[in-house]
Design a protein around this motif. Structure first.
Motif, short mmCIF file in Angstrom:
data_model
loop_
_atom_site.label_atom_id
_atom_site.label_comp_id
_atom_site.label_asym_id
_atom_site.label_seq_id
_atom_site.Cartn_x
_atom_site.Cartn_y
_atom_site.Cartn_z
N ILE A 106 -24.21 -24.63 40.22
CA ILE A 106 -23.96 -23.79 39.04
C ILE A 106 -23.83 -24.66 37.80
N LYS A 111 -24.36 -23.04 34.08
CA LYS A 111 -23.80 -21.68 34.09
C LYS A 111 -22.30 -21.72 34.38
N SER A 114 -19.71 -19.19 32.48
CA SER A 114 -19.86 -17.74 32.49
C SER A 114 -18.63 -17.16 33.16
N PHE A 115 -18.01 -16.22 32.48
CA PHE A 115 -16.68 -15.79 32.87
C PHE A 115 -16.67 -14.54 33.72
N PHE A 116 -17.81 -13.86 33.80
CA PHE A 116 -17.78 -12.60 34.52
C PHE A 116 -18.80 -12.50 35.64
N ALA A 117 -19.68 -13.52 35.73
CA ALA A 117 -20.69 -13.48 36.80
C ALA A 117 -19.99 -13.55 38.15
N ARG A 118 -20.61 -12.96 39.13
CA ARG A 118 -20.04 -13.04 40.48
C ARG A 118 -20.57 -14.29 41.16
N THR A 119 -19.67 -15.21 41.38
CA THR A 119 -20.08 -16.51 41.89
C THR A 119 -20.85 -16.42 43.20
N GLU A 120 -20.40 -15.50 44.06
CA GLU A 120 -21.00 -15.48 45.40
C GLU A 120 -22.46 -15.07 45.38
N LEU A 122 -24.64 -16.41 43.24
CA LEU A 122 -25.43 -17.43 42.57
C LEU A 122 -25.90 -18.53 43.52
N ARG C 476 -11.61 -11.08 37.59
CA ARG C 476 -13.05 -11.37 37.49
C ARG C 476 -13.27 -12.81 37.08
N SER C 479 -12.84 -15.20 39.91
CA SER C 479 -13.93 -15.28 40.89
C SER C 479 -15.28 -15.58 40.23
N SER C 480 -15.24 -15.87 38.93
CA SER C 480 -16.48 -16.23 38.24
C SER C 480 -16.72 -17.73 38.39
#
Lengths: 250, 397, 618
Positions: A106, A111, A114-120, A122, C476, C479-480
Motif C-alpha cells: 500500500i 495509498k 487514505s483514511f476510509f479505504a477498506r484495507t482488506e 487492497l 473506519r 481499519s483503513s
C-alpha cells in the motif's frame, strides 16, 4: 550511463570512542549477490544500519543509484529502492503475515494516507504472489506475533521485496532456519537477483550458505574491510583464515 | 446480550428512586464534602441539627423535612448533574448548599435555566447575586463585597496607615476580595496607596518568598485573603521574618474557626478580621444553638455550622410563607423573606436576593492556646450593600 | 542585592522538600518503571504520621527521631502497597500500574481522613530552630537553614547507598538495564520492594520535614504531585542528581517568579518543563532509551483488523436502546446518558492514539476541555450559534493538536506521556489564572444550545448522532490503510521506516485527528452542561479517560464505550456514599489485578467465546 548501484566510500563510525566501522569502501553492481562476513562485533550490523539510514556515519559517503544518502532517514532511502531485513526480525506483531506484506504494498502504491479505504480489499493478489515467492502462503492469516522465527525471516523478505527494490540489504536472512530451508531461501534470493537484475548484500554466519550462493564476499574484521573477492579467493586467503575463519574453517 | 446486565442495573437504579418517595418535603443539599471536609462537614452538621429541630416541632406544612446530601467532588459540572438528579429522581423541592464560589455560580446558572430554586449557603462570589444573578438564586452568607467593606470601614479608622499591600490566592475569589477591599478603602480614604500585590497559587503558597516580597514593599498595612494551609504557612513565615511587627494586618475570614482554630497558639495576634466568635455571643438563642450543637456532634461550632443552620431556618420560614413547594411561589416568597436566626434577624432583599446576614468583625488574640476574636461587634449586612441604583446596574436585565 | 540572595536562600530551602519527595519518585521509576502517581499520598502520609509521632514535644531527639520514624513507617506502607498491589502488575503495560497507583491515591485519601479527621493540622516546630537568624540584612528562619543542609546530606546518603553497597550497585544496574539484573539471578521482587521502600521513605521524609513550615492537610497529595513530576521529568527520570538540580531550578524559578511576576506562578513551572522537554526530551540528566513498543502479553482483539466485525449487532442494539431512552421522559436519565455517551466518545478519541497508535497521553483533557473552552469563549465574546461552533470548537483543538503533536511525536513511552501532561497543565494553568478572559475557576456559564437543539430531546439525538458518526469514522480510519500504518508504527517503528513509512508524520496526523475528535466531544459536552470550568482540563479529567479505557479494555475497540459508560454510571452511583473514594480506589485496584484486560476482556475471553462456539455448532 549506469554506474554502480551501491557505492560506499570511506565509511566510518565510532561509538563512545570505539571504532565500530573504520574507513571502508566498496561497491556493488546489479546482478550481484554479495556477502559481508566477519566475526561477531566486526561491525556488520553497524555497516548495514549506515547503508539503510538508521545510523548516521561519522564520515564517508554512500551513493545509491548515484544519489548521496548519508543523512537521509530510512523511509527516504526506501524510496530509492532499498529493501531491508533485520538481524533481529522486525515485523508488525499485531498483523497477519498477509497484512504485513499488504501494508508495504500500500505504501509503495502511495495509498497510505487514505483514511476510509477498506484495507482488506487492497493488493490482495500482489501480496499473495509475494507470499508464494517466499513460501509462506499457508501462514498468511497468522499473526506475526506468534510466528516461528524462520517464518518471520521469510515475512521480512516478502516485505522487503514489496517495493521492487533495486538493492536488497539482508542481515542474517536465514537465522533460525533449518539447513534445508536456508538453501531454499538463498536459492530464491539468488534467482530474484538474477531475474530482476538487482543487487543484494547479505551477512551470514553459515559458511556453506555463503560460499554456495555469494557471487562475491567481503570480510570485515574489527571494523575494517580486510579482504574482498570471489568465494575461492576468500577461501584461500591466508589472512582471512587466520583472523576470522580459524581452525574451524573447512 | 453483553449489555444486558449493565442495562438492567442501570434501569433499576435509574427508575427505582421515585418509587420509594415518602411523604416528606425533600431538600437537595450539594456540597464539596470530600474536597474540603473541614469546611463542609460542619455545614452539614448545622443543617442536620436545624432539620431535626424543625421536624421535632412538627415539620412544615404538615410534612417532615428531609435533607438529601450529595458530594459534588469539587467539580461544577458534577454539581449540575447532581442537581438534575436530585430534581428528577429524588424529586426535591429546592436545592441548597455549596461552599465553592464557582460551583455556586454553576448551580445558579442551572437554576435559572431550569427554573428551580437554589439557595446558595456559603459561596462568597459577588457575581452570584449581581453580575450573574437571576430570578431563581438567593444567597445567605455575607458576600466578599460585604465583608471587605466591613473590614475597610474599620481599617479606614487607622489614620496613620497609608500604604497597603495585599496577598490573596490567585483565583477568582482572591481577586474579588482584593478589588472589593481596595475600592471600599479608597472610597473612605482617598489618601491611601496600594504599593503591591502578591498572588500565591491556591494551596501552593511559597510562604517564605511571598513574605520576603511583601517586606520588600515596606507597607504599613497588609490585607490578607489567604486561608487554610496557605494561611498557616504565611503566618509562620511572616512571624519568623517579622512581617507583622508594627503593621496593621487585616484578614478576610481569618477569624472564622475553620481558619483560626488550626493555628492554635500560633494564631496571629492583633489582626483585624471577620470571623465567628461563637464562644462569646451572649444571645440566648445562639447559646442554645451552641449547646445543642456541641452536645450532638461533640465539637465546637464553625462558621459553616451556623450557616448550615441558618440555611435550614430560611427554608422553614420560606415554606411557611409560601405555603407551597411550587417553585414560582417559593421564589416569590423568598423575595423579602424575614428569618429569625441565632445570629439575629435576616432579611432576603428582593432587589438582589442577597440576605442581610451580617458578620462579626474584631481583633485577634490568643487565649488558652487558641486564637480568638476580641473587641468584636456584629455588623448587620444591610449596611454594607451598594445602593439600589448601583445594584440595578450590576444585575443583568 | 541582598534581597536576591535572601530569595535565593528561600528557593534553596523550598527545593529541599521538593528534592526529598521527587528523588523517591525518580528512584522508583528508574528501577521499576512504575509511574507512581500516588507518590504525593506518601508525602502526605509522612506529614500526618510525623505529626502524630512528634506531638508537642520540645525534645530535639523526639523531633528528629520522629521525622526519621515517620519516613520509615511511610516506607513500610509503601512496601505493603508494593507487595499487595504493584508486584502483581510488573508484567502488564505501564499504564495499568499508573491507574493502580491512582487507586492508591483514593484509598489513602479516605483512610487519612478517617484516621486524622478533616481539620488542617499545624505542624510542630523544630525544637531549637523555632526562631530566625539575621543574614544579609534580613531575617532567615533557622529551620530554613536546616532544610538547606538536609537535602545535600540526603543526596550524599543516597549516593553512598548506591555507590558503596552491593544493593546500590544492583539498583543502579537495574536502572540501566532491567533484563540484565534478571539475568544475574537477583531476586527481583526483593529488589523492587526495597526500592519502593526507599522511594516512599524519601516521600515520607519530605512530608515530615515540611511540618515546621506548614503542617498536614488532606490536599497535600494532589498539591505536590504535579510539581514533583515536573522535577523528576526535568531532571531526567531515574537520576538523583537530576532531581536535585531540577528541584533547585523549579524552586528558584518560583521564588524569583514571586518577586517579578507574582501572578504567573503556575504557568512558569509548566512552561519551563515544556521547554526543557522539547530541548532535552529525556530531561537534564536522563538518558535516551530505545523505546520499541513491547508486544502486549495478550493478543489484541482482532476485530480491529478490519475483518468481519462480530460486534456489529451489538452496536445496533446499543444505538437502538439509546434512541428509545427519551421516550421515558426522565430528564436525569437523559442527562446521565448524554454524559456517558460523551465521556465514552472522549475515551474513544484517546483510545485511537493509545490503542492502535501506542501513544499514551496523560494530557488528553487538553483537547476535551479545549473544545469546551473554545465553544464557551466564542459564545461569550461573539455569540456565535451552535451550528458554527460545533465545527469551530474542534477546529481550534485540531490546531492545538497540530502544535502539541509536533513536539510530542518525537518522543515515545513515558516521555511522550509526560510532555502531553506538561502541555495540558500549561493550558490548564493559563485557563485557571487568566481570569479576565476565561473567568478563571468561576468558569464560563450560560453556554446553552441554540437553534432546534434548545429542546433537550433534539439535543439528545444530536449527541447520539454525532457521536455514533464520529465513532464510525474512527473505526473506519482504524481499519483503513492509515490505521494500519498507525499500528505499524506502534508495532515496530524500525520496520515501518524500513518500508518507507514516515513514522512521525503518521503519528502526528493521528494525534491531530484525535485532538479534533476530542474537541468535538468537548464542544458537545459544554452545551450539555451549559458551563465550563478549568476542572474539565485538569489532570483528573485526563485520568478519567485513562481509567475508562482500562475499565473497558485498552486493546478492545469497544473498550472506550463500555469503560466510559460503566465509569460514568459508577461514579454517579458511588458518590452517594460517604467513603466513595475508598470504595472506588479498591474497585480500581481489584479490577486491575483481577481483570487486566478490562470488562470487554472478561467478555471476549469468556462469554463471547462460548457464544461463538454455540454459533458454530448450529
Amino acid at each position: 550511463m549506469m554506474g554502480e548501484l551501491l557505492e560506499v566510500k570511506h565509511l566510518s563510525k565510532s561509538f563512545a570512542g570505539i571504532q565500530a566501522v573504520n574507513d571502508i569502501s566498496f561497491s556493488i553492481n546489479r546482478g550481484e549477490l554479495v556477502s559481508l562476513i566477519g566475526p561477531n562485533g566486526a561491525g556488520k550490523s553497524t555497516c548495514f544500519n549506515m547503508l539503510n539510514g538508521q545510523i548516521k556515519p561519522d564520515k564517508g559517503s554512500v551513493r545509491i543509484n548515484g544519489r548521496e544518502t548519508v543523512g537521509m532517514s530510512p523511509d527516504k532511502i526506501w524510496k530509492l529502492g532499498v529493501g531491508r531485513t533485520f538481524q533481529i526480525t522486525a515485523t508488525f506483531y499485531s498483523m497477519t503475515v498477509l497484512e504485513n506484506v499488504r501494508i508495504a504494498l500500500i505504501n509503495d502504491a502511495q495509498k497510505l494516507y487514505s483514511f476510509f479505504a477498506r484495507t482488506e480489499k487492497l493488493y490482495h493478489e500482489e501480496a499473495m504472489n509475494l507470499l508464494e515467492q517466499v513460501g509462506i502462503v499457508d501462514q498468511r492469516d497468522r499473526l506475526c506475533g506468534i510466528l516461528a522465527y524462520g517464518d518471520l525471516k521469510r515475512v521480512e523478505l516478502a516485505v522487503a521485496l514489496a517495493n521492487n527494490p533495486g538493492l536488497l540489504l539482508m542481515d542474517e536472512p536465514t537465522a533460525g532456519m533449518s539447513p534445508k530451508e536456508r538453501v531454499a531461501l538463498m536459492a530464491l534470493t539468488h534467482e530474484i537477483v538474477k531475474t530482476k537484475n538487482i543487487a543484494a548484500l547479505f551477512t551470514e554466519h553459515d559458511m556453506d550458505v555463503v560460499f554456495n550462493h555469494a557471487s562475491r564476499i567481503m570480510v570485515l574484521a574489527r571494523g575494517s574491510l580486510i579482504a574482498s573477492g570471489m568465494p575461492d579467493e576468500i577461501k584461500n586467503n591466508q589472512m582471512v583464515q587466520e583472523i576470522y575463519l580459524g581452525a574451524s574453517f573447512t | 446480550m453483553r449489555f444486558k446486565p449493565l442495562l438492567t442495573l442501570f434501569l433499576i437504579v435509574s427508575f427505582a428512586g421515585p418509587l420509594f418517595a415518602a411523604d416528606t418535603i425533600k431538600i437537595g443539599d450539594i456540597n464539596s464534602y470530600k474536597n474540603l471536609p473541614a469546611h463542609t462537614i460542619p455545614y452539614r452538621n448545622g443543617a442536620t441539627l436545624a432539620i431535626e429541630k424543625i421536624n421535632a416541632s412538627g415539620g412544615v406544612l404538615g410534612k417532615q423535612l428531609e435533607l438529601i446530601s450529595r458530594d459534588d467532588q469539587g467539580k461544577p459540572a458534577e454539581a449540575i448533574k447532581i442537581a438534575e438528579d436530585l430534581f428528577s429522581r429524588e424529586e426535591v423541592s429546592l436545592i441548597s448548599g455549596t461552599l465553592f464560589s464557582h460551583i455556586g455560580i454553576a448551580l445558579g446558572s442551572y437554576a435559572a435555566k431550569n427554573k428551580k430554586l437554589y439557595i446558595a449557603a456559603e459561596p462568597l462570589a459577588d457575581a452570584l447575586v449581581w453580575a450573574k444573578g437571576n430570578r431563581y438564586t438567593f444567597r445567605l452568607r455575607p458576600s466578599t463585597y460585604m465583608q471587605a467593606a466591613m473590614l475597610a470601614e474599620e481599617a479606614a479608622k487607622k489614620k496613620d496607615v497609608k500604604t497597603w499591600a495585599t496577598i490573596a490566592p490567585n483565583y477568582a475569589y482572591g481577586k474579588d476580595a482584593v478589588s472589593a477591599f481596595k475600592n471600599a478603602l479608597k472610597k473612605l480614604r482617598p489618601d491611601v496607596e496600594f504599593v503591591g500585590e502578591q498572588w500565591p497559587a491556591l494551596f501552593k503558597i511559597n510562604a517564605g518568598a511571598e513574605t520576603q516580597a511583601l517586606l520588600q514593599m515596606k507597607p504599613q498595612g497588609i490585607y490578607n485573603v489567604t486561608f487554610g494551609s496557605d494561611l498557616a504557612k504565611f503566618v509562620r513565615e511572616g512571624t519568623l521574618r517579622n512581617l507583622f511587627k508594627d503593621r496593621l494586618v487585616v484578614g478576610l475570614l481569618t477569624g472564622e474557626p475553620e481558619y483560626i482554630d488550626p493555628l492554635k497558639d500560633e494564631a496571629p495576634e492583633g489582626w483585624l478580621v471577620t470571623g465567628y466568635p461563637w464562644y462569646d455571643i451572649k444571645d440566648s438563642t445562639h447559646q442554645e444553638f451552641v449547646a445543642s450543637y456541641r452536645k450532638k456532634f461533640n465539637e465546637t461550632p464553625k462558621i459553616g455550622s451556623i450557616v448550615g443552620y441558618n440555611t435550614m431556618m430560611t427554608i422553614e420560614a420560606l415554606l411557611k410563607k409560601a405555603q407551597s413547594t411550587d417553585t414560582e411561589k417559593m421564589v416569590e416568597a423568598m423575595k423579602g423573606l424575614d428569618v429569625n436566626t441565632p445570629t439575629g434577624p435576616v432579611h432576603y432583599r428582593a432587589i438582589d436576593h442577597q440576605s442581610t446576614m451580617g458578620a462579626y468583625v474584631g481583633w485577634t488574640t490568643v487565649k488558652n492556646g487558641t486564637g480568638i476574636m476580641v473587641d468584636w461587634k456584629y455588623l448587620d449586612g444591610k449596611n454594607y450593600l451598594p445602593t439600589d441604583a448601583e445594584v440595578r446596574k450590576l444585575r443583568p436585565n | 542585592m541582598s534581597i536576591y540572595a535572601v530569595q535565593f536562600l528561600i528557593g534553596l530551602s523550598d527545593a529541599s522538600v521538593l528534592f526529598l519527595t521527587a528523588s523517591g519518585l525518580s528512584i522508583i521509576f528508574g528501577v521499576s518503571r512504575i509511574v507512581n502517581f500516588s507518590h504525593g499520598s506518601f508525602y502526605m502520609l509522612g506529614a500526618y504520621i510525623g505529626y502524630s509521632l512528634i506531638g508537642d514535644s520540645d525534645n530535639p531527639l523526639i523531633f528528629w527521631g520522629g521525622l526519621f520514624l515517620a519516613a520509615v513507617v511511610t516506607g513500610l506502607v509503601g512496601v505493603l502497597v508494593e507487595i499487595v498491589l504493584l508486584r502483581r502488575l510488573y508484567h502488564v503495560p505501564e499504564l495499568f500500574q499508573l491507574i493502580a497507583t491512582f487507586g492508591v491515591i483514593l484509598v489513602i485519601q479516605d483512610l487519612t481522613f478517617m484516621i486524622w479527621g478533616a481539620e488542617d493540622l499545624l505542624g510542630p516546630r523544630a525544637p531549637g530552630l523555632t526562631g530566625s537568624i539575621e543574614l544579609l540584612g534580613a531575617l532567615v528562619p533557622s529551620y530554613d537553614i536546616a532544610l538547606i543542609v538536609l537535602s545535600p546530606l540526603v543526596l550524599v546518603g543516597i549516593w553512598l547507598l548506591f555507590y558503596k553497597t552491593r544493593w546500590g550497585a544492583l539498583v543502579r544496574a537495574a536502572t540501566e538495564d532491567r533484563e540484565m539484573v534478571a539475568a544475574l539471578g537477583v531476586n527481583q521482587n526483593l529488589l523492587f520492594t526495597g526500592v519502593f521502600f526507599l522511594g516512599c521513605f524519601l516521600a515520607g521524609l519530605g512530608g515530615a520535614a515540611q511540618l515546621p513550615k506548614g503542617g498536614a492537610n488532606l490536599l497535600m497529595d494532589f498539591g505536590i504531585i504535579a510539581e514533583v513530576f515536573v522535577v523528576v521529568v526535568v531532571g531526567g527520570m531515574g537520576s538523583i542528581w537530576g532531581a536535585y538540580i531540577a528541584a533547585i531550578i523549579i524552586s528558584e524559578l518560583n521564588a524569583f517568579g514571586i518577586l517579578f511576576l507574582p501572578e504567573s506562578s503556575l504557568v512558569m513551572m509548566f512552561l519551563a518543563m515544556a521547554v526543557i522537554l522539547i530541548a532535552r526530551p529525556w530531561g537534564l540528566f536522563g538518558k535516551s532509551e530505545s523505546m520499541e513498543h513491547k508486544p502486549p502479553s495478550e493478543r489484541e482483539d482482532l476485530t480491529i483488523s478490519g475483518r468481519k466485525l462480530p460486534w456489529n449487532w451489538g452496536w445496533l442494539l446499543l444505538i437502538a436502546v439509546l434512541l428509545v431512552i427519551p421516550w421515558f421522559q426522565i430528564d436525569f436519565v437523559m442527562t446521565l446518558v448524554i454524559e456517558m455517551v460523551l465521556l465514552s466518545f472522549f475515551a474513544a478519541t484517546l483510545h485511537f492514539i493509545m490503542g492502535p497508535g501506542g501513544m499514551v497521553s496523560f494530557g488528553h483533557a487538553l483537547f476535551f476541555g479545549g473544545g469546551s473552552y473554545a465553544v464557551a469563549l466564542f459564545v461569550n465574546y461573539l455569540q456565535l450559534p451552535m451550528s458554527v461552533l460545533l465545527i469551530a470548537g474542534p477546529a481550534v483543538t485540531m490546531v492545538f493538536a497540530l502544535l502539541v503533536g509536533w513536539f510530542c511525536v518525537r518522543l515515545s513511552g513515558v516521555y511522550f506521556a509526560m510532555l502531553t501532561l506538561a502541555f495540558a497543565q500549561l493550558a490548564w494553568s493559563v485557563v485557571f489564572q487568566w481570569d479576565s478572559v476565561t473567568g478563571g475557576d468561576d468558569g464560563i456559564i450560560g453556554v446553552w444550545p441554540t437553534g432546534p437543539a434548545e429542546d433537550k430531546i433534539v439535543f439528545y439525538y444530536l449527541v447520539i448522532t454525532l457521536t455514533s458518526l464520529s465513532l464510525y469514522v474512527i473505526r473506519r480510519v482504524i481499519s483503513s490503510p492509515f490505521g494500519f500504518a498507525l499500528r505499524a508504527c506502534r508495532d515496530s517503528s524500525l520496520r515501518s521506516r524500513a518500508i518507507g513509512i514516515d513514522v512521525r508524520k503518521i503519528q502526528w496526523i493521528a494525534f491531530t485527528i484525535s485532538g479534533f475528535m476530542a474537541g468535538l466531544a468537548g464542544s458537545l459536552y459544554v452545551y450539555s452542561k451549559g458551563s465550563i470550568f478549568p476542572t474539565e482540563m485538569a489532570i483528573p479529567r485526563s485520568f478519567d479517560a485513562l481509567i475508562m479505557l482500562l475499565l473497558g479494555g485498552v486493546q478492545s475497540p469497544v473498550g472506550p464505550i463500555i469503560g466510559g459508560s460503566v465509569y460514568t454510571f459508577l461514579i454517579d452511583y458511588i458518590t452517594r456514599f460517604d467513603y466513595w473514594r475508598l470504595l472506588l480506589g479498591i474497585m480500581i485496584m481489584l479490577l486491575i489485578v483481577l481483570f487486566p484486560r478490562g470488562i470487554s476482556g472478561i467478555f471476549s475471553s469468556g462469554i463471547i467465546q462460548r457464544i461463538k462456539l454455540l454459533g458454530q455448532s448450529e
